[in-house]
Write a protein that holds these residues in place. Structure first.
Motif, short mmCIF file in Angstrom:
data_model
loop_
_atom_site.label_atom_id
_atom_site.label_comp_id
_atom_site.label_asym_id
_atom_site.label_seq_id
_atom_site.Cartn_x
_atom_site.Cartn_y
_atom_site.Cartn_z
N LYS A 165 -25.07 -7.72 44.22
CA LYS A 165 -25.74 -7.47 42.93
C LYS A 165 -26.12 -8.77 42.21
O LYS A 165 -27.26 -8.94 41.79
CB LYS A 165 -24.83 -6.62 42.02
CG LYS A 165 -24.46 -5.28 42.63
CD LYS A 165 -23.54 -4.48 41.73
CE LYS A 165 -22.22 -5.16 41.45
NZ LYS A 165 -21.38 -5.35 42.67
N THR A 166 -25.15 -9.67 42.08
CA THR A 166 -25.42 -10.92 41.36
C THR A 166 -26.46 -11.75 42.09
O THR A 166 -27.40 -12.29 41.48
CB THR A 166 -24.11 -11.72 41.20
OG1 THR A 166 -23.15 -10.89 40.53
CG2 THR A 166 -24.33 -12.99 40.41
N THR A 167 -26.30 -11.83 43.41
CA THR A 167 -27.23 -12.63 44.22
C THR A 167 -28.64 -12.06 44.10
O THR A 167 -29.62 -12.80 43.90
CB THR A 167 -26.78 -12.61 45.69
OG1 THR A 167 -25.40 -12.95 45.74
CG2 THR A 167 -27.57 -13.60 46.51
N LEU A 182 -27.17 -10.40 32.71
CA LEU A 182 -25.90 -10.07 32.04
C LEU A 182 -24.95 -9.67 33.17
O LEU A 182 -24.85 -8.49 33.54
CB LEU A 182 -26.09 -8.92 31.06
CG LEU A 182 -27.10 -9.13 29.93
CD1 LEU A 182 -27.35 -7.83 29.17
CD2 LEU A 182 -26.60 -10.20 28.96
N ASP A 183 -24.29 -10.67 33.75
CA ASP A 183 -23.47 -10.41 34.93
C ASP A 183 -22.14 -9.80 34.51
O ASP A 183 -21.54 -10.21 33.52
CB ASP A 183 -23.25 -11.72 35.69
CG ASP A 183 -22.95 -11.50 37.17
OD1 ASP A 183 -23.23 -10.38 37.67
OD2 ASP A 183 -22.46 -12.43 37.81
N GLU A 184 -21.69 -8.83 35.29
CA GLU A 184 -20.42 -8.14 35.00
C GLU A 184 -20.38 -7.70 33.55
O GLU A 184 -19.50 -8.07 32.77
CB GLU A 184 -19.24 -9.02 35.40
CG GLU A 184 -19.35 -9.34 36.89
CD GLU A 184 -18.14 -10.04 37.49
OE1 GLU A 184 -17.13 -10.20 36.81
OE2 GLU A 184 -18.24 -10.41 38.67
N VAL A 185 -21.35 -6.90 33.22
CA VAL A 185 -21.59 -6.54 31.81
C VAL A 185 -20.44 -5.71 31.24
O VAL A 185 -20.31 -5.58 30.03
CB VAL A 185 -22.96 -5.83 31.68
CG1 VAL A 185 -22.90 -4.40 32.17
CG2 VAL A 185 -23.47 -5.91 30.25
MG LIG Z 1 -21.32 -10.11 41.03
#
Ligand SMILES: [Mg+2]
Ligand SMILES: Nc1ncnc2c1ncn2[C@@H]1O[C@H](COP(=O)(O)OP(=O)(O)O)[C@@H](O)[C@H]1O
Length: 301
Positions: free
Chosen positions: A76-78, A140-143
């Motif tokens: 997801k983050t990548t 907004l990572d790990e929101v």
């Molecule tokens: Mg992540």
């Protein structure tokens, strides 16, 4: 292009990067997910960045927020960075600003402080960046750490502050999205139930990112082996068998890549000459992980 230095005293920004950036191509090309899902994600970001300012909020209510939800280690983050980089390439009209928010700096602060910090981010920092006139993608990572579910937060030690911080995030996203149509938010979460319902309801699109199946795992294994031994032919049937076992154990994509690393680090000559790695070494690493009890029990039929 190097990451831009975050101005001192600006809290909550993990990094600022101008895209496209050649070193970010992998974040798109080497994340294996259903093609239709990646296409949908890119099409959304393109439409949002290019047309959101022109459509009436009544005629086509588009908020400028997409949520990637799914287990850890699924990309997801990548992919959030990868899709922004692809969008910058496709739009091809000058640099796009990628803003990575670090949500973990906020909730740990003292009573009232986290709400004020969130408000500063949305009232000052993001508008400042958006006013440069470039397309902006805000991650907004790990929101779940930022827009904490107000239902769940009532059990926490500091519920009032957490509630206020969540309110500040919601009104902040609303305000920035309304005032700055050049901004698109991408939120990720490993824990959808922990994200405030009102935040999720604002999303234009919620993409569920799944743990990879055998076919995707096969591609990820092959891609990881290519990283080490470019051009080497690998036993296709053996690769499929290892991929099937990884899928049975429910390994996520990151664990699949780390399994290859385990294999490399299991023998001195492989550590020194990783280009000689074979699929059999990966199968052996999986077996010894299993024997060591380091893998989850395979799901039954
Ligand atoms: Mg992540
Ligand atoms: N779908 C995928 N395909 C290929 N590699 C992946 C995938 N998902 C994760 N990875 C690998 O795991 C690393 C971490 O992924 P990350 O984006 O942090 O996952 P998440 O944000 O979902 O926890 C990536 O850099 C990549 O090496």
């Amino acid at each position: 292009m190097p990451a831009i230095t975050v101005p001192p005293g600006v809290e909550g920004l993990a990094s600022l990067t101008e895209l496209p950036d050649a070193t970010w191509l992998d974040r798109w090309d080497r994340i294996f997910l259903p093609v239709a899902q990646k296409d949908r994600l890119l099409d959304y970001v393109l439409f949002s960045l290019r047309h959101r300012g022109r459509v009436s909020q009544v005629g086509l209510p588009i908020h400028g927020l997409i949520v990637l939800s799914g287990p850890p280690g699924t990309g997801k983050t990548t992919l959030a960075g990868g899709v922004a980089d692809q969008a910058a390439r496709t739009l091809d009209d000058g640099p796009l600003l990628f803003v990575d928010i670090d949500p973990h700096v906020f909730p740990s602060q003292m009573l009232g402080e986290s709400q004020r910090a969130v408000a500063r981010l949305f009232e000052r920092t993001l508008p400042d960046l958006a006013s440069r006139g470039r397309p902006v993608v805000v991650l907004l990572d790990e929101v779940e750490a930022l827009a904490v579910s107000r239902n769940r937060a009532s059990l926490e030690t500091n519920p009032v502050d957490v509630h206020r911080a969540t309110d500040a995030v919601l009104s902040g996203v609303d305000r920035v999205a309304r005032a700055w149509p050049n901004v698109t938010f991408i939120a990720t979460t490993n824990y959808r139930a922990g994200v405030d319902a009102a935040f999720l309801s604002r999303a234009d699109l919620i993409e569920e990112i799944a743990t990879p199946g055998p076919e995707a795992i096969r591609s990820i294994l092959a891609d990881t082996l290519i990283e080490l031994s470019e051009g080497a032919a690998h036993d296709e049937a053996a690769l499929s068998r290892v991929a099937a076992s990884c899928a049975e154990f429910g390994l996520d994509a990151r664990q699949v890549r780390k399994l290859v690393l385990r294999a490399v680090c299991s023998r001195r000559e492989l550590a020194l000459h990783p280009e000689t790695i074979q699929v059999a070494d990966v199968a052996e690493a999986l077996r010894s992980e299993q024997e060591a009890g380091a893998l989850p029990v395979p799901a039954g039929p």
